[in-house]
Design a protein around this motif. Structure first.
Motif, mmCIF file in Angstrom:
data_model
loop_
_atom_site.group_PDB
_atom_site.id
_atom_site.type_symbol
_atom_site.label_atom_id
_atom_site.label_comp_id
_atom_site.label_asym_id
_atom_site.label_seq_id
_atom_site.Cartn_x
_atom_site.Cartn_y
_atom_site.Cartn_z
ATOM 1 N N THR A 89 -58.851 30.473 137.499
ATOM 2 C CA THR A 89 -59.142 29.187 136.852
ATOM 3 C C THR A 89 -60.598 28.774 137.006
ATOM 4 O O THR A 89 -61.243 28.373 136.030
ATOM 5 C CB THR A 89 -58.233 28.082 137.431
ATOM 6 N N PHE A 90 -61.138 28.869 138.216
ATOM 7 C CA PHE A 90 -62.519 28.441 138.464
ATOM 8 C C PHE A 90 -63.503 29.299 137.683
ATOM 9 O O PHE A 90 -64.385 28.785 136.991
ATOM 10 C CB PHE A 90 -62.829 28.510 139.955
ATOM 11 N N PHE A 91 -63.334 30.622 137.758
ATOM 12 C CA PHE A 91 -64.238 31.512 137.034
ATOM 13 C C PHE A 91 -64.088 31.351 135.531
ATOM 14 O O PHE A 91 -65.076 31.388 134.792
ATOM 15 C CB PHE A 91 -63.981 32.974 137.426
ATOM 16 N N ARG A 92 -62.851 31.157 135.073
ATOM 17 C CA ARG A 92 -62.612 31.018 133.641
ATOM 18 C C ARG A 92 -63.385 29.845 133.053
ATOM 19 O O ARG A 92 -63.958 29.949 131.970
ATOM 20 C CB ARG A 92 -61.114 30.868 133.365
ATOM 21 N N GLU A 93 -63.421 28.725 133.759
ATOM 22 C CA GLU A 93 -64.144 27.553 133.248
ATOM 23 C C GLU A 93 -65.640 27.828 133.130
ATOM 24 O O GLU A 93 -66.283 27.447 132.157
ATOM 25 C CB GLU A 93 -63.889 26.341 134.153
ATOM 26 N N MET A 94 -66.210 28.481 134.137
ATOM 27 C CA MET A 94 -67.633 28.834 134.073
ATOM 28 C C MET A 94 -67.901 29.833 132.960
ATOM 29 O O MET A 94 -68.877 29.712 132.214
ATOM 30 C CB MET A 94 -68.096 29.413 135.419
ATOM 31 N N LEU A 113 -63.704 40.684 136.654
ATOM 32 C CA LEU A 113 -62.947 39.433 136.799
ATOM 33 C C LEU A 113 -62.138 39.079 135.552
ATOM 34 O O LEU A 113 -61.878 37.921 135.269
ATOM 35 C CB LEU A 113 -63.895 38.282 137.166
ATOM 36 N N GLY A 114 -61.742 40.106 134.818
ATOM 37 C CA GLY A 114 -60.881 39.884 133.658
ATOM 38 C C GLY A 114 -61.614 39.580 132.363
ATOM 39 O O GLY A 114 -60.978 39.249 131.358
ATOM 40 N N ILE A 115 -62.945 39.724 132.340
ATOM 41 C CA ILE A 115 -63.694 39.508 131.094
ATOM 42 C C ILE A 115 -63.246 40.500 130.030
ATOM 43 O O ILE A 115 -63.139 40.165 128.846
ATOM 44 C CB ILE A 115 -65.210 39.626 131.349
ATOM 45 N N VAL A 116 -63.003 41.746 130.450
ATOM 46 C CA VAL A 116 -62.493 42.758 129.529
ATOM 47 C C VAL A 116 -61.282 43.432 130.153
ATOM 48 O O VAL A 116 -61.087 43.392 131.385
ATOM 49 C CB VAL A 116 -63.549 43.836 129.181
#
Length: 242
Positions: A167-172, A231-234
């Motif tokens: 969640t934290f990384f996704r927002e950034m 981190l799930g970007i791809v």
């Protein structure tokens, strides 16, 4: 000029025009906007494909040929990669790149629509696509066509943007992906299609990693594995043809 709403319909003429408009800066922007991670993503996709040195490989939506080139580095004199795309401007750059990197003998480039591939059934050990299946007008038909030309026991490999789960990384990340990336992309590319605003829109409208796995299974692929990177970007999906 092609609008965002027209691009999101994914009609072939709109997608062709968009990619044609950014072909000259496509590689540069891939490097800048991915912070150079795009190279490691492609290397990993090739690694989990488990190709043999004499494999026949098809890379659809090949663009400027980077994934095709990465596969070619794993092949011997009997192995061959075919790169197909329906955007001629991209393929012109791909051909120049192959000559510069001295891999023209291992890679054939041709103009073809992923929804209508000009190959016999069950021919290739691997069919792959990097950041392209999201742009076809019919996702299931595109995956089915990739599966059709793949030999039994072969693999369909899809490298595609995804949505981070933290969640934290996704927002950034979304701040960068939705606001900063389109701004930089528009300035550098000068694309009248605003292609780099289409990018986040198309990703957010695309199935998530589990939804794509379901789509691949619906096309007859089995043992579909999901590999999340950065981190799930791809994600890289690898499905086996039974």
């Amino acid at each position: 000029m092609v609008s965002q709403s027209e691009l999101l319909t994914k009609k072939s003429e709109h997608i062709q025009r968009m990619f044609g408009s950014i072909a000259g800066v496509y590689d540069l922007l891939n490097t800048i906007l991915s912070f150079n991670f795009d190279k490691s993503w492609r290397k990993f996709a090739v690694r989990v494909s488990n190709v043999t040195p004499d494999a026949q490989i098809l890379d659809v939506c090949t663009g400027t040929g980077d994934l095709a080139i990465e596969y070619s580095l794993k092949l011997n004199d009997r192995g061959k990669v075919t790169g197909s795309d329906f955007c001629r401007e991209m393929l012109e750059i791909a051909n120049r790149k192959l000559k510069k990197k001295h891999v023209s003998d291992k890679i054939n480039i041709l103009c073809a629509d992923t929804l209508h591939l000009p190959f016999h059934d069950n021919y290739f050990q691997v069919s792959s696509v990097a950041f392209g299946i999201r742009n076809v007008s019919d996702l299931k038909a595109g995956i089915s066509e990739m599966a059709r030309i793949t030999a039994p026991g072969g693999r369909v490999v899809i490298l595609e943007f995804s949505q981070p789960t933290n969640t934290f990384f996704r927002e950034m990340y979304y701040l960068y992906f939705k606001k900063i990336l389109p701004f930089i992309g528009k300035i550098i590319s000068k694309s009248t299609c605003n292609a780099y605003a289409y990018l986040p829109s198309s990703v957010l409208n695309f199935p998530d990693r589990y939804g794509l796995k379901v789509q691949m299974e619906a096309c007859g692929l089995v043992d579909v594995k999901i590999y999340a990177r950065t981190l799930g970007i791809v994600t890289i999906h690898v499905g086996k043809k039974p």
